[in-house]
Write a protein that holds these residues in place. Sequence first.
Motif, PDB file in Angstrom:
ATOM      1  N   LEU A   1    -131.336 -44.072  -5.549  1.00 14.08           N
ATOM      2  CA  LEU A   1    -131.348 -42.678  -5.094  1.00 14.08           C
ATOM      3  C   LEU A   1    -130.028 -41.996  -5.423  1.00 14.08           C
ATOM      4  O   LEU A   1    -130.006 -40.837  -5.876  1.00 14.08           O
ATOM      5  CB  LEU A   1    -131.600 -42.641  -3.585  1.00 14.08           C
ATOM      6  CG  LEU A   1    -131.544 -41.254  -2.923  1.00 14.08           C
ATOM      7  CD1 LEU A   1    -132.571 -40.305  -3.545  1.00 14.08           C
ATOM      8  CD2 LEU A   1    -131.760 -41.373  -1.422  1.00 14.08           C
ATOM      9  N   GLU A   2    -128.930 -42.713  -5.220  1.00 11.23           N
ATOM     10  CA  GLU A   2    -127.607 -42.168  -5.546  1.00 11.23           C
ATOM     11  C   GLU A   2    -127.505 -41.841  -7.032  1.00 11.23           C
ATOM     12  O   GLU A   2    -126.966 -40.786  -7.414  1.00 11.23           O
ATOM     13  CB  GLU A   2    -126.532 -43.183  -5.160  1.00 11.23           C
ATOM     14  CG  GLU A   2    -125.119 -42.711  -5.403  1.00 11.23           C
ATOM     15  CD  GLU A   2    -124.085 -43.803  -5.142  1.00 11.23           C
ATOM     16  OE1 GLU A   2    -122.941 -43.643  -5.596  1.00 11.23           O
ATOM     17  OE2 GLU A   2    -124.442 -44.801  -4.483  1.00 11.23           O
ATOM     18  N   ALA A   3    -128.042 -42.720  -7.887  1.00 13.59           N
ATOM     19  CA  ALA A   3    -128.003 -42.487  -9.334  1.00 13.59           C
ATOM     20  C   ALA A   3    -128.839 -41.265  -9.715  1.00 13.59           C
ATOM     21  O   ALA A   3    -128.435 -40.465 -10.571  1.00 13.59           O
ATOM     22  CB  ALA A   3    -128.507 -43.728 -10.070  1.00 13.59           C
ATOM     23  N   HIS A   4    -129.996 -41.100  -9.075  1.00 16.06           N
ATOM     24  CA  HIS A   4    -130.848 -39.937  -9.361  1.00 16.06           C
ATOM     25  C   HIS A   4    -130.162 -38.638  -8.933  1.00 16.06           C
ATOM     26  O   HIS A   4    -130.239 -37.623  -9.630  1.00 16.06           O
ATOM     27  CB  HIS A   4    -132.190 -40.084  -8.637  1.00 16.06           C
ATOM     28  CG  HIS A   4    -133.115 -41.085  -9.262  1.00 16.06           C
ATOM     29  ND1 HIS A   4    -133.323 -41.174 -10.624  1.00 16.06           N
ATOM     30  CD2 HIS A   4    -133.894 -42.049  -8.710  1.00 16.06           C
ATOM     31  CE1 HIS A   4    -134.186 -42.134 -10.899  1.00 16.06           C
ATOM     32  NE2 HIS A   4    -134.543 -42.694  -9.743  1.00 16.06           N
ATOM     33  N   LEU A   5    -129.505 -38.674  -7.773  1.00 14.31           N
ATOM     34  CA  LEU A   5    -128.787 -37.486  -7.309  1.00 14.31           C
ATOM     35  C   LEU A   5    -127.639 -37.136  -8.246  1.00 14.31           C
ATOM     36  O   LEU A   5    -127.391 -35.959  -8.534  1.00 14.31           O
ATOM     37  CB  LEU A   5    -128.255 -37.731  -5.891  1.00 14.31           C
ATOM     38  CG  LEU A   5    -129.309 -37.790  -4.779  1.00 14.31           C
ATOM     39  CD1 LEU A   5    -128.679 -38.284  -3.474  1.00 14.31           C
ATOM     40  CD2 LEU A   5    -129.955 -36.428  -4.567  1.00 14.31           C
ATOM     41  N   SER A   6    -126.939 -38.161  -8.725  1.00 14.10           N
ATOM     42  CA  SER A   6    -125.839 -37.934  -9.667  1.00 14.10           C
ATOM     43  C   SER A   6    -126.350 -37.295 -10.957  1.00 14.10           C
ATOM     44  O   SER A   6    -125.740 -36.359 -11.493  1.00 14.10           O
ATOM     45  CB  SER A   6    -125.140 -39.264  -9.976  1.00 14.10           C
ATOM     46  OG  SER A   6    -124.133 -39.092 -10.942  1.00 14.10           O
ATOM     47  N   LEU A   7    -127.494 -37.784 -11.445  1.00 14.03           N
ATOM     48  CA  LEU A   7    -128.074 -37.221 -12.661  1.00 14.03           C
ATOM     49  C   LEU A   7    -128.532 -35.788 -12.429  1.00 14.03           C
ATOM     50  O   LEU A   7    -128.372 -34.922 -13.288  1.00 14.03           O
ATOM     51  CB  LEU A   7    -129.251 -38.094 -13.117  1.00 14.03           C
ATOM     52  CG  LEU A   7    -129.861 -37.750 -14.486  1.00 14.03           C
ATOM     53  CD1 LEU A   7    -128.814 -37.896 -15.587  1.00 14.03           C
ATOM     54  CD2 LEU A   7    -131.062 -38.640 -14.760  1.00 14.03           C
ATOM     55  N   GLY A   8    -129.092 -35.523 -11.243  1.00 14.39           N
ATOM     56  CA  GLY A   8    -129.507 -34.162 -10.913  1.00 14.39           C
ATOM     57  C   GLY A   8    -128.333 -33.205 -10.860  1.00 14.39           C
ATOM     58  O   GLY A   8    -128.430 -32.056 -11.317  1.00 14.39           O
ATOM     59  N   ARG A   9    -127.210 -33.666 -10.309  1.00 13.53           N
ATOM     60  CA  ARG A   9    -125.997 -32.839 -10.274  1.00 13.53           C
ATOM     61  C   ARG A   9    -125.556 -32.476 -11.678  1.00 13.53           C
ATOM     62  O   ARG A   9    -125.142 -31.339 -11.951  1.00 13.53           O
ATOM     63  CB  ARG A   9    -124.867 -33.586  -9.579  1.00 13.53           C
ATOM     64  CG  ARG A   9    -124.935 -33.604  -8.062  1.00 13.53           C
ATOM     65  CD  ARG A   9    -123.727 -34.321  -7.519  1.00 13.53           C
ATOM     66  NE  ARG A   9    -122.509 -33.656  -7.925  1.00 13.53           N
ATOM     67  CZ  ARG A   9    -121.352 -34.284  -8.151  1.00 13.53           C
ATOM     68  NH1 ARG A   9    -121.277 -35.598  -8.045  1.00 13.53           N
ATOM     69  NH2 ARG A   9    -120.284 -33.594  -8.484  1.00 13.53           N
ATOM     70  N   LYS A  10    -125.605 -33.437 -12.576  1.00  8.94           N
ATOM     71  CA  LYS A  10    -125.179 -33.187 -13.950  1.00  8.94           C
ATOM     72  C   LYS A  10    -126.065 -32.137 -14.615  1.00  8.94           C
ATOM     73  O   LYS A  10    -125.590 -31.322 -15.415  1.00  8.94           O
ATOM     74  CB  LYS A  10    -125.199 -34.495 -14.751  1.00  8.94           C
ATOM     75  CG  LYS A  10    -124.050 -35.432 -14.405  1.00  8.94           C
ATOM     76  CD  LYS A  10    -124.176 -36.749 -15.132  1.00  8.94           C
ATOM     77  CE  LYS A  10    -122.913 -37.586 -14.995  1.00  8.94           C
ATOM     78  NZ  LYS A  10    -122.433 -37.743 -13.624  1.00  8.94           N
ATOM     79  N   LEU A  11    -127.340 -32.123 -14.255  1.00 14.43           N
ATOM     80  CA  LEU A  11    -128.241 -31.118 -14.806  1.00 14.43           C
ATOM     81  C   LEU A  11    -127.850 -29.722 -14.323  1.00 14.43           C
ATOM     82  O   LEU A  11    -127.834 -28.765 -15.104  1.00 14.43           O
ATOM     83  CB  LEU A  11    -129.680 -31.436 -14.393  1.00 14.43           C
ATOM     84  CG  LEU A  11    -130.761 -30.455 -14.868  1.00 14.43           C
ATOM     85  CD1 LEU A  11    -130.792 -30.398 -16.391  1.00 14.43           C
ATOM     86  CD2 LEU A  11    -132.122 -30.856 -14.312  1.00 14.43           C
ATOM     87  N   PHE A  12    -127.502 -29.593 -13.050  1.00 13.37           N
ATOM     88  CA  PHE A  12    -127.091 -28.303 -12.510  1.00 13.37           C
ATOM     89  C   PHE A  12    -125.752 -27.838 -13.086  1.00 13.37           C
ATOM     90  O   PHE A  12    -125.441 -26.649 -13.055  1.00 13.37           O
ATOM     91  CB  PHE A  12    -126.998 -28.358 -10.988  1.00 13.37           C
ATOM     92  CG  PHE A  12    -128.313 -28.176 -10.290  1.00 13.37           C
ATOM     93  CD1 PHE A  12    -128.945 -26.945 -10.292  1.00 13.37           C
ATOM     94  CD2 PHE A  12    -128.927 -29.229  -9.642  1.00 13.37           C
ATOM     95  CE1 PHE A  12    -130.167 -26.762  -9.653  1.00 13.37           C
ATOM     96  CE2 PHE A  12    -130.148 -29.068  -8.998  1.00 13.37           C
ATOM     97  CZ  PHE A  12    -130.773 -27.834  -9.002  1.00 13.37           C
TER      98      PHE A  12
END
Length: 246
Positions: free
Chosen positions: A48-59
């Motif tokens: 979940l932490e990795a997915h959130l990190s990837l989502g942040r990078k998209l934003f």
Amino acid sequence: MDSWVRFSSQSQAKERLIRAAQYACTLLGYTLQRNGAGTEVLATIKQLEAHLSLGRKLFRLGNSVDALESAKRAIHLSDVVLRLCITVSHLNRAMYFACDNILWLGKSGLSKKMDQEKWSQRSFRYYLFSLIMNLSRDLYEIKLLMESESGAKRSSSRVSAENGAMSRGEHPPHHPLALQLRLLLYVLRSNPPLLLDLVKNACDLFIPLDKLGLYKTNPGVVGVCGLTSSILSILTLLHPWLKLKP
């Protein structure tokens, strides 16, 4: 250009909320690991932490443009020290975001041959230098405010202290360190935007220091620092007067 900057600023709130959730996961995972949680639970939190990190990078795609625009505005500041600190900070943020965007390509699978570790280290180096410049700016502003406050109060304080001491037949007390500490606390208490910025930058500093191996802590410290700075960033969005200017 202006429309992209406006779009970028609107996505900041979402990015910071995701950032808070990411570091909350970091802290939760560390706490559960210390308490002997199962590997399956820890793996789920890590994912979940990795997915959130990837989502942040998209934003954050395109945030380099916003940082460059901020650097262009900072060049025109009249104070030389502020101009240097803020401009260099924004330029490093622009490079940090550029490296982060490239890293997103690798983590999302769009560029499978990318050396993610190399780009991650580059990203954190730019991030670290940006934070150092931000902290330098905070300390400089504190110094200016302390000098201004000290100059305004020195005469009246000296007269009142001497008069009080003379009426009791005593010498006026002299405790420079205690006076400076009291003045520092007064300045910070009287300037919430400066205090918030100082605490936020100080918390953020532990993240690149840990990732670059310059000052190793543990995921718990990184989680607490990241969560704290994220909450403070969200506060500045909810209450714009808390954002340090310029």
